[in-house]
Each structure stands twice: as C-alpha cells, then as structure tokens.
Design an enzyme around this catalytic site. Structure first.
Site, PDB file in Angstrom:
ATOM      1  N   THR F 130      42.435  45.962  39.866  1.00 32.91           N
ATOM      2  CA  THR F 130      42.774  47.406  39.419  1.00 32.91           C
ATOM      3  C   THR F 130      41.789  48.364  38.745  1.00 32.91           C
ATOM      4  O   THR F 130      41.089  48.041  38.980  1.00 32.91           O
ATOM      5  CB  THR F 130      44.226  47.202  39.196  1.00 32.91           C
ATOM      6  OG1 THR F 130      44.119  47.563  37.808  1.00 32.91           O
ATOM      7  CG2 THR F 130      44.875  46.059  39.236  1.00 32.91           C
ATOM      8  N   ARG F 131      42.496  49.331  39.208  1.00 30.52           N
ATOM      9  CA  ARG F 131      42.149  51.440  38.275  1.00 30.52           C
ATOM     10  C   ARG F 131      42.223  51.008  36.848  1.00 30.52           C
ATOM     11  O   ARG F 131      41.093  52.030  36.547  1.00 30.52           O
ATOM     12  CB  ARG F 131      42.375  52.484  39.325  1.00 30.52           C
ATOM     13  CG  ARG F 131      41.857  52.479  40.865  1.00 30.52           C
ATOM     14  CD  ARG F 131      42.206  53.357  41.922  1.00 30.52           C
ATOM     15  NE  ARG F 131      42.929  54.708  40.551  1.00 30.52           N
ATOM     16  CZ  ARG F 131      43.534  55.037  40.801  1.00 30.52           C
ATOM     17  NH1 ARG F 131      45.422  54.831  40.879  1.00 30.52           N
ATOM     18  NH2 ARG F 131      44.245  56.241  39.948  1.00 30.52           N
ATOM     19  N   LYS F 132      42.591  49.673  36.779  1.00 40.16           N
ATOM     20  CA  LYS F 132      42.784  49.561  34.664  1.00 40.16           C
ATOM     21  C   LYS F 132      41.787  49.940  34.355  1.00 40.16           C
ATOM     22  O   LYS F 132      41.229  47.825  34.131  1.00 40.16           O
ATOM     23  CB  LYS F 132      43.945  48.732  34.586  1.00 40.16           C
ATOM     24  CG  LYS F 132      45.194  49.581  35.075  1.00 40.16           C
ATOM     25  CD  LYS F 132      46.133  49.076  33.560  1.00 40.16           C
ATOM     26  CE  LYS F 132      47.576  49.049  34.849  1.00 40.16           C
ATOM     27  NZ  LYS F 132      49.037  48.441  34.045  1.00 40.16           N
ATOM     28  N   THR F 133      40.488  50.973  34.139  1.00 34.59           N
ATOM     29  CA  THR F 133      39.570  50.242  33.772  1.00 34.59           C
ATOM     30  C   THR F 133      38.829  51.135  33.067  1.00 34.59           C
ATOM     31  O   THR F 133      39.296  52.559  32.691  1.00 34.59           O
ATOM     32  CB  THR F 133      37.573  50.265  35.038  1.00 34.59           C
ATOM     33  OG1 THR F 133      37.916  51.507  35.169  1.00 34.59           O
ATOM     34  CG2 THR F 133      38.437  49.472  35.863  1.00 34.59           C
ATOM     35  N   MET F 274      40.172  43.202  32.256  1.00 35.64           N
ATOM     36  CA  MET F 274      39.890  44.160  31.929  1.00 35.64           C
ATOM     37  C   MET F 274      40.750  44.687  30.667  1.00 35.64           C
ATOM     38  O   MET F 274      40.068  45.414  30.047  1.00 35.64           O
ATOM     39  CB  MET F 274      39.975  45.413  32.429  1.00 35.64           C
ATOM     40  CG  MET F 274      38.320  46.000  33.525  1.00 35.64           C
ATOM     41  SD  MET F 274      38.512  44.569  34.825  1.00 35.64           S
ATOM     42  CE  MET F 274      37.473  45.148  35.915  1.00 35.64           C
TER      43      MET F 274
END
Lengths: 289, 289, 289, 289, 289, 289
Positions: F130-133, F274
């Site tokens: 996902t874009r949870k970084t 992450m």
C-alpha cells in the site's frame, strides 16, 4: 576536519558557483593549456585549510593535482611555499580565488588564536571560542580555532544548554530554569549559566550548573571568589550536582589576558580570532614550464 | 539588495539551520513566553544589514515584529539603538546570534569602507573592491562595501574579462589574448588587463583594453605616465578601441591612499574592508515587560 | 562550456530524475546486459551538446563509455554518425531520452543560428541573442547560439544595465536614469538604452550610453541616421561618454536581415533560434553485438 | 496543474534566480516606484501558464497583484489583453522575462496541439504526446499539451513499461520480455510494445501486450490489418491478456494525419508541439498611472 | 519540536513530493470541491505529530484549516476524534497519506515508549533511546520518544563522545583514548565508555569517564558492583574526573526491565520503540456537508 | 533498485549528514587507523539493502571496500555473516549506524513479507503493498517488499487513479467519476475503484473500472460474488471496459489470509510489512588485524 562530509562538499560547490556565475569569461583564451602554480606566504602565520583547498580544486576538475607542503596547524614564515597545484589552466584559474579566500580567512583565525594561546602557555587555562562566527562557516572557523591551539566551545544551540539572564527571567529564577532544562535535556549534556555577579554565581552553583560563564567580572573579584566557589561546588551531592564546577571568563582582551589566566579560572573565551583578525596574505603565482 | 531573491532566502535558512542544529536546547525553559529586545551599538560605525536581520527573524517565525531604527549606509554612534524586535521569546533567542553575526560583519565592512572613502572625498577617484570576499557572502559583502560609499568591481568571473600575466602568457601575448576574448565575450562586456610595468600598460592600451589594472606601480611613475597613457588611448579608432581608458591602481594602503588619489587615476581598488576590518560590536538585550 | 560546473551537474541530475521518476519499469527485462548504440543524424545541421550528452550518460552510470564523433559547432549531414555509447544496457536505455532531448534542442538552436549568421558572412555585423530562453536552460541555449556562430548578448539581469521605456519614465528621463545607474553600477559594466525613435537615440547618446538598442526602426531611417549618431558620439568627452557607440537593431526577420546588415549597424539581435527553431532529429539505435 | 507542489515552487525559484543572477542592475533607477503592466497577445493562439505566471511574480514579491484575463486552454486573438499585473516596479521588471518566457513556450505548445487536435475532431482518435520534452519542463509541457486538447502518454520511465526492439532482443524475444515485465511490474500498470511490422504486432498481441505502438507503418497496411489485430486480441483469455488492444500510430506529420485517423487506430502520437512549434508572441507593456 | 526550522520544512516538502510524484491522478474529478474530514483513532495510544500534520496540510495548500483535538504526548482511546481538517478537497486528498503515515509512525513510538516508561514509574531510573532510528527521521522519532515520557540519549555522532571497544583498541587502551578525546572535545561535552565487564567499568571510571554504558551485564552483577563503582567515582579529583558517574544499562527487554530498574542504575537505554513497535492505526474519513 | 539514481544518492548523503551533524566526536582518537568489520545476523530473516549499505560506506569515503556475502531477497540464518567492510576506521565507525539502520529496517520488511507470501505459495494470488510507507523511504520500502516476494501496488498518487468513496461523492457518482478520470488520465493508466459493498462493485464494473479494491468484505461474500462479477466484466465492450476485472482484497490479517486466498481473488493488499514488522537484528563487529 572531515572532508568526506556530504554537507561540506555541497558548501564547496556553492562557493565555486558563487565566483563562477555563468562561467569564467577570461579563460576563453587558454582553453586547452595545462598549467602549474605555487602558493607563497607573504607574511608569517599558522596555516589552516590545506585539505579544503585541495578539495576545492579537485571538485572543479578532478584531474588537478595538489601537493600540500605544510600541515594544518603548523607555523610558516613569509616567503615559504605552502602548496603546489598542477592541471588544466582554466580550472586552476577558476578555483584560485575561492581556495585562497578560504585559506586566507582560516589561516588568519589560526594565526590570531595561536598568538593568544601562546600567552597562556605556562598555565592550565584553555582558550575557548564563541558562536560569533561568519554565517555558513561555523564548522570551518571553529576548526581553524583548534588549529591555532584553542578548544571549541559549543558548536551550536543544540550542543549544550546555556542559560542567559533572559532565560532565567522567563523561567522564574535560576533554580526553576535549571530544573526544566535538566528534565528535558538529552543525556549526556551539560548546563552552563551565564552570570554577571558573584551572587548569581553562587545561585547557579547551588542550583547544579556544570559550568559558569563569568561575564566581564574583573580579575580581582575572581581571585578572591574562585576558591569559595570551588568549595561550594565540592559540597554538592548527586541530587544537587557534581562536586566540580568549570569556570569560564569572558570579556577579556589581549592586554588583560594574563591577569585573567592567573585568577584560577579554567577557561577563557574569546571571539577575537573570528571578529578581530586579519586574513593572512598568500599569493598564487603560475609557473612557466 | 533584493531580499526577495530566492537564493538569498535559501542562504538565510542554511545559516539559521547551522546554529540551530537539531534544536535550541536552552529554550525549553521558555516555551510560551513572548519577549522583546533591542540592539544597541557598542561603538561608532556605519550600519549594514537591517533588512537582512529582519528577514532572519521572520523566516524563523513569521509572527516576529522587527522595527529598524536606522537605514543601511547610515552612520551611528556608540550607545545608539539600532533595532527593536518583539515576538515569541524562543524565536528571538534562536535567531539572535545568526542575525547579529551577519550585521556585525557587514557593518564592519561598511564602516571600514566609509573611512577609506572619506580620504577620497575631495577627489573624483572612486574606491572599488575585489573578489577577496568570504565564501558564501560575496553579494552581501559587496553590498556592504556599497553601503560604505564604495563602488563594486566585477562580482564574479563571469562579469568581465580580466587578463592576468598568466592568461597573457598562455594566449601568446596581450594582443592575441585580447583578440580571442573580444571574439567570444558577450556584448556588452569590457576587458581589463592587469599590468605591472609601463611597457605592459602601453601594449594593453594599443591592444584595445577598456581598463588597466596598475598593480603596485608607485605613485611617482603613475603621475608621470598617466597623461601619456590617456593620450595614447585618445588616438584609438573604432577598430582598435575606445578613445578613453579607465585606470585603476591596486596595492594601496591607508597611508599612501591620498598619494595615489593625486596621480590622475580613476579607480583605487582595495580588499581591506573585507580582509582587514573588525566586526562592529552590537549587543542585543532583552527588555523586561 | 564548463562541464565541471557544480551547478550544471546538479541540473543534469535533476533532468535524469525527471525522466526516471521512481525507476525505469521497462529495464527489468535486461538487468545484466551490456549494450552499445549509435546516434545518427536524420537531417543536416550544426551539432551542439556532445560533452553534455557524455556527462549525462556517465552521471547515471560511470562505467558507460561515450565516444564523440563530431565536435560542438561543426556541421553534419543526414545519415552521419555523431556519437557511440557502450555500457550497461539499463543505463543506456534510461539516459537515452534525456541526452537526446537536450542535444536535439541545442543542435536545433545552433543550426538555426548558423543559417542566420551565414546571411551576415560578408559583413562586420554580429548576430546577438536575447534573454528569451527556455527557463532553466539559459546558459546552455546561449552556448548553442555561440556554437552556431552568434555572439551572446547579456546573460542575465545582472550582466549589464539596459534601460527600457519604463525605467526611463520611472527615473524621470534618460539623463537622470543614466546618472543613477552610472553612480551605482559595478565597474566594469556598460549601459544600453532601448529606443524607438531617432530623438530618443540622440538623447541617449548625449546622456552617455555605451550602446543603443534600436527597436523596430526601419532600415531606411537607420541608413540616414547612423552616420550622424556616430558623429554625435565622437564628440563625447570623458565626462559625457566614450567617443564610440555600439548600435544594435532588433525586430528583424530572415527576410529583412540583409537590409538591416547594410545600414551600418554593429549588432543585430534575434530570439529566433530560441523561439522559432525546430529540434534537429537524431536517432539512437542499439547495435547487435 | 498543481501549483502548490513543493517541487514546482522550487523550479520557479531556480528560474527566477537564473535571470536575476547577482541582482537586476537596471532597477537601481526605480527603487521605490510602483507600477502596473499588461500582457497583450501579438498573434492568435491558445493560452497556457496563467497561474504559473502569477506564481512567478508573487514568489519574487508577494505584494504583486496579478489578474488573469483568460483561462488556460482558451483561445485568444492578436491584440487581446491576457493578464494585468501591479506592484513594486522593480519586482515586475525582474520577473517579466521569466514569466513571459514560460507562458510563450507553453502557449506555443498548446496552440500547436490544438491545431492538430482540430484535424481529429470528427473522429474518436486521441492525440497523445511523447517523452520528447525540454529537460526540466516535462510536467509543464505535458500540461500545455493537455491544454491544447491532447491526451498525455506516459510521463516518465516509471509510468508504464514500453518494450522497444532492443529490450526484446536483450530479453530473448517478445514473450520472454513480457513475462519478465509482468512478473515485476507494479499493479496497476500496463505494457506497451513498440513494433515495426505486422508480424511483430501479432506476436505482441499473442504475448499479452495492453497496447501496441505502430512505428511508421503506413496507413494502407494499418487499414487492412487493424480488424485482424482486434479479432486476435478478442480471443485472449485471462491468462493471455485482455480481449482488447489499444493501437497507437507514430511517425505521422500534419499532412498524413487525417489518413492515419481513418485507419481505425485508437491513438496518434506526436512530438511536434514540443519539437516543432514556435513560441507564441506576447508583449508586456507598462502602463502610465 | 520546532516547526519553524527551515530544515524540517524542507523535509515535509520532500515527503509530499514523494507521494505526489507528477501530480495526483485521481483528484481530476474533484477540482473545485471543498471538503472536510476527521481523524479517528482505531485503537488506544499516545498521540504524537499533531503540529506536523497541520504543517503538512498547510504547506500543500495554505488555505487548509486544521484543528487539533489532542496534544502531543497525551493518551487517546479507540474511537476518539483526534483532528479535523477543512479546505480544498484536492489538497486534503493529496496530503492525507503523508500526514497519516507520519503521525501513525510517531504515535506508535510514543505509545510503545509510554508503556515502557510506565514500568519505571516508581523508580528514579529514566528510559533513554539510541541512535537506531529510521534514516531521515532522527529528530522526529526522538521527539516521539520524549512524548512517550522518555529522555533522549545523544542525537548524533557530534553530540558526545562514546568510546566503544574498537575505539579503545585503536587508541591503545581506555586511558589513552580518554586522554585524546578530552584534549580535543569541545567544552562542554561529556564522555561515555561502553563496557562489557566489571573490569572495564573500573578502568573507565579511573580514566575519568562521565558515564558508563553497561552492555548486557546481568542485574545480579550490577546490584553487587554499582555501590563499589559509585565509591570509586567519589574518590576522583579535579584532575581525574567528577565524583559522580552516570550508569546506563542496555540490552534490556520488557521482561527484565523491572529487574534492571532495581539495580541502582541511572538510565536504561532501549531501541524498542523505534525498532519493535507497530504503527498506531488512525483513519481519515471525509464528512458530508 | 537503481543505485545510480541521482535522487537516491542525495538521500544517502542526507542520512549520513543526519547522524554526523558537525562531525563524529569519538573518532578523534583513531584518526589514521585502518579497520575491518563484519556484519552478523542475530536472527533468521530475508536480506535487503546490501548495495545500499555498500553505497553508504563509499559515499562517506570512497576508499572503503565492501564485500556482500548475501544477495538482496535471499534468506539468512542467525549467526550468518552478511557483509565485510574494510577501510579507514573513522569512516567505518561514522557510516555504521546509518547503514545498519537502513538494512535492519528493510530486511525487517522483506522478512515479514516473505512470511506472508509463503502463506500464498500454492495459490495464484499475489500479495501487494500500500502507500502506508515511512515518509522519505517509499521507493526503498517498496523495493524491500519485492525482495520478500511481494508485488508493488501503485508507488504514488501519480501512478494510477484510485477512486475512493469521497472522490465518487464529489464527482456525483461512480459513472461520472470514471468518465472524468478516463478523459484526462494519461495513456496508459488504469483506474481502480474502492468499494465496500457488492452493489458498489457492480456499479464500478459497469462503469468500466480496470480493478476493484474490495475493502473489508468478508470471504464468504467474496466466494459467492466473484464469479458473478467476472461474468459481468466479460460482457463489457470496447466502449464500456475490458472483459476482465482485477479483484483485490484488503483488510486481511495473518489469520484470515488463507481464507481470502481461497475466494477467487487476484490480489491481497497489506500494509503489515511496513506498519507491523520488527527490524531484523544485525550487529557490526570490528575485527582485530
């Protein structure tokens, strides 16, 4: 001095760009020539910035060869050769001013510092600098101060807490200020209190300061009080502070330096090498091959 | 001075960051306090950097109010208030050193320049600076020189061509060097030739130089030759150059300045305000409310 | 062109990053392959940007070998090989577009400039450019103009003063404007005045301008007035200006270029190579090994 | 176009700095004046870059007021007023060239694109751009292409995989190349294969490509093959690809555009608006108050 | 946390740019909408990063309004509203992920730290962190550790000297290493020695260390030795060190934390909040108006 | 991973500078020593970041030699040697923490990803991220996810359009939203719609979505609906969409992962590697020579 620091390299690039602007107009006449040049001191001094100079030439053109003939921190005499450089003439000419400006400024600081340190040579007192440094050159000017034999004081606002009159006023007194700072300061960090009167010094010692900055307190007063202050510190317990206190005098000048050094003080701080020194004069001469 | 320049703002940010490091450890004790402070001159001088100081405080915290009590280029007396600042105490304390360091350095340059310019006040000779400036501060130090009444010489290697001994050697003589430069230099740009003997001066004039830098040529020789050099220039045609020549003396010092000014020269160049001036002493005192 | 300029290298990095984004998705299929490729001209032209192209490939991967088969400023024919490159295939593929885009644009400018310069080849008139350049490419596009045989006009707002109608209005007339500028402009810098009528030209000459930009004044008027203007300039003294004046015509087009060149003008300025030229078509073909 | 993008603001700052250099020499004459100016079209066109221009003026000086009289993507006529600006005269003069250069270039692209799009107006074919864009201006030039009615093709190497002849050779054939890419490409991304012959097209369809770039294949061949290619795609299953295929023709020119549009193609790609368009001419005139 | 720090703002810009890339493709559908949204905790925790989140939204678009419903360092419950945001919908959507990612990570650290600090609540032992932090987030993660009730250990390699086994080996023993460091370290800075055996601890105390890091020495040994070590330190004189020594244990885990806390130690260091904590789950929901 | 990317190198420099600050205080004691060291795993895991670590050491000092003993993506056991490094001791000590912090974090992600991917090994379902970084580490953390066997989802907001509830609301429904996006999205890009109910899934398929994100829909419902949804997609024509639809489930956890994998889904997305993984523990030990 860590020349591999990415931030330092970035600074060197900016300084080269500052002089180059949109390109060196004069070098059009010499595009493919190779050249060599020497740096010669035009006066006595203490050298600083050799590796930086080398790095400046080579960042502009990595085929330039630089030979340092003196180490940072060493003394030189007028007429002495300091550095030899060889490579594409256009690069030598384009980097010359930036490299010289830096070394002349830093050597000026080192030279001034060394003269002051010499005054203290038979004492255990160390000369320390201040945060009065040219914007953008903090780390380098402090390095030059070390090359002249000085010891660096804190390098920035994040290096140690130093309570001044106004901090104390805002916090509501020396004890409260020290308490707040101690609770939040990272380990290990020390706390210095700036004082102007013996009364403030005693408060600061009782409140647990690690060091005291004695701002423009005259030598006579220091001589008579320093033993008492050290006694006071020696009575501190783990809860109230170390048994020792570091005492630092500021506001000195070349004339009263020895008088201060004889007071029993630990450190003498001065901004003179940064704010009242001349650049050392060095010339770069191209050699005929 | 254009404070809106994006590059200048970037520099101010870097300078603030240099002192702040990972954050001001001392300001923990005063987090929500508001404060105000004054800047007071501790000696006479010529002011420079007021708008910059304002900008430094406000880039750290845009709620800080700064009132300038003196304009750049104006003289001040010891004890005179120069600036008032008001806002979050933590921001005032954190920006103080950076703002003062800059203004003290720039005012030192302006003050030194003004003293030299005063020596020239009854002449038509203008004082010009050099490229000996602190790396990173070129534009600002040259601005301070103007504030002191000086005229800027070229600001960088891209501003005008200036042929030195080695350029001439590499190009194969003054005429060849000037020819190459003229063919490639952008319009409009001028060409200066640095010379050390009257013979070189004449060659340079014949080759079409716009200006001549007379490096360490003694006043006596200048007095006797300058009229001849101007005559020589007046015979130049469109093909060979302008009928006028700008003559600039370097290598002067405070003692021989007037002697040089009386030689018929147009410009006198000096790096002294940048390399041999002291910072002007200014203190910032917080006020109790 | 100084490829060692730190600012230029920074630009090249930004341009590579612009195309790469978060990484070249297509090169996954070819990770360890080595490759080689040729650049071939698909039309006639004048080349510009070879060293830049080399630098772009090598900044992405310093093991790439680049061989230039033509020098900047030289003419080429359709079908001619211009450059060979060899190295990790992923790097060749990733840098290809950035390098080609730059060279195609710069060669387009050089080619267009050369065609215009050819029109002037039997005259002493030089073609100069303007500040109409693609944002970010000023230095490179002006370099391409030189490669095509042109002469650069000022490279930026800091390079020379150029008074336009509105500057004159704000200053309160041509004389006042010139006076202010002269008092503050660094030495050596020249002053140009933009004019639209013969009356303005004369005022500007009398006020001491170094150059006059004659904006859209028709050839017939120029022919009749230029001798008078030169005469007027020749009467100037040291106090009022040089005895020579540089006259520059703008507003030309390919059709009237020769007519302007015959008027006695010194310079003709044009933005056409930057604003009205096509990119030169060059293809990169990978070679089988 | 997202003007709040931090990266875009950084670019605008760099472009202003490129023209300003060490400061605008000419504005000395007008330091405190206020001014206003209009932008007027000197030819017909499609506008692009209004918000950018506004932003450029205001980054230099945030007291400048800018009024846009036309929206990006709208057509204008010669003589039409496009923008009004008001504020400190020095800021208007300093930002003028940067703002105009950008808008003239972008409007040139939009205008050229709109003319080509008009040719396709009765068809369902969309015009797409390429990665042939000026280094540093990718996002803005592609925005201008959209303002002219075009559709953007991939914005960078990370936007989609596009297999060219050499990728296929290195991977050992179309199927293998597609297999490697599919296994590693992020979801959701599509894969395009560049082809030069009908045989390659069929291989690519069978291997599961999402789109086919038909490079310089003549309209006659496209007309006869496209139905077969679509039939072939419609037989693909989940394992082998979508039942649809996007077909894109490249290598077109203004003359054959309509012929290509009639072949049954989906997209026509062109770099002409970026590589073969003129800047739109716009003038800025200061107004007297 | 100093949100006005220029370096921090630069980081926030980079992080926004990292997610935005060449622009948010999805927001095309909502260009002119205004929107509002809430952040809601999906689990219990300790909050950190509110002002940062506000700053991220506003750097993207300074018309966004952010209302913080909780202060950094405060505990929250699952379901609690933490923050409200209102403004252009495109900006809210574009900044959402960057702001949430940062706050979720920092709150995760604060939450984990608070749980460990709670274990020490009836003791005088303080929990300190390490230099094991995510590259690029050092200052922020250390701030989160403070929000959880911890005390920061040194923030970087320049903050204090810390001699490890290999430093000692290279210097030729603990005494020599301390001597070199003391002679060169800036005032005021402290020196820590990392030890693995009681013998090393004693050497380090005798050599004048300010603090000792006891690496993975078991509680039983600490209990029996700590009084002796403190006695040893109390015999130091001004020449050999302070009479106090700061003792720090590392290598702990949640299970043996209390056992270590009972040994008489001053500090317990842990990297767990940075290396072994989960992000706190927070959701952002747009509200219908 | 493209280590030659200029942007990546810039990041590495920033990270080194973050730890170095104004210089490593401890290394004063070891200035000219050479040293060597090993990295040893203290637990089992999957390795990631070897080339990055090498690059970090060498950017600080390019004479450092680094030997990688394991490839990115490979598994290792506790006690296994992973990397050897040799060079100036001061450089090894200064780069140690930055290199280890990065590799420990990335290997933690790869290790966690590999464990989840193993759960899917007998299925055709792919795990996507996902874009949870972590802000600043997007590209590297996504690379680590690939090293663990995962497939990357879109890397940023510019990579694909993904319509969430609020986008749909602002656009006035799924069809309208898709229509706007399709008209403006660059070719080739895909459109994903996030849904929470079967009804929304059907609307999205009818409107032409390329992919559907099924957010927290339970496996039982997926099993019963997926065949219908695929049937629905297969009826789409060129005008309404592809005949295939990519279905992605989110909201999973380690316990229900297999249940989701058995539903007929194509992709399972997770942020766990992450947001919920521990750093892998690796130690660096200097070796005696």
């Amino acid at each position: 001095m860590d020349l591999n620091s990415p931030s330092l390299n970035h600074l060197l690039d900016c300084w080269l760009a500052e002089d180059l602007g949109r390109g060196d107009l004069t070098s059009i006449a010499l595009i493919n020539a190779k050249g060599s040049a020497n740096w010669t001191a035009k006066q006595d001094g203490v050298f600083c910035g050799g590796d930086l100079a080398k790095c400046i030439f080579q960042r502009l053109n990595n085929s330039v060869q630089v030979q340092l003939l003196i180490k940072d921190g060493n003394a030189f005499k007028a007429g002495q050769k300091l550095l030899q450089v060889e490579g594409p003439a256009a690069a030598l000419a384009a980097a010359e001013r930036t490299a010289l400006n830096l070394v002349m400024r830093l050597s000026g600081i080192a030279t001034c510092t060394a003269a002051l340190v010499k005054e203290l040579e038979d004492t255990s007192v160390r000369l320390v600098d201040t945060r009065k440094t040219t914007p953008g050159l903090r780390v380098l000017e402090k390095y030059a101060f070390r090359c002249g034999g000085g010891l660096n004081h804190r390098l920035g606002l994040d290096d140690a807490a130093m309570l001044k009159e106004n901090h104390i006023a805002w916090a509501g007194g020396i004890s409260k200020a020290l308490e707040s700072i101690k609770a939040e300061s990272p380990w290990p960090s020390k706390i210095i209190v700036e004082t102007e009167t013996p009364k403030q010094v005693e408060e600061a010692i009782r409140a647990g300061a690690d060091g005291i900055l004695l701002d423009e307190i005259i030598p006579e007063i220091l001589i008579s009080h320093i033993p008492k202050w050290r006694d006071l510190a020696s009575t501190r317990t783990k809860e109230t502070g170390s048994d020792q206190i570091v005492l630092e005098a500021s506001g000195i000048n070349p004339k009263n330096l020895k008088a201060y050094a004889a007071t029993g003080i630990d450190l003498i701080s001065t901004s003179a090498p940064m704010t009242r020194s001349y650049w050392v004069d060095i010339s770069m001469r191209f050699t005929t091959s």
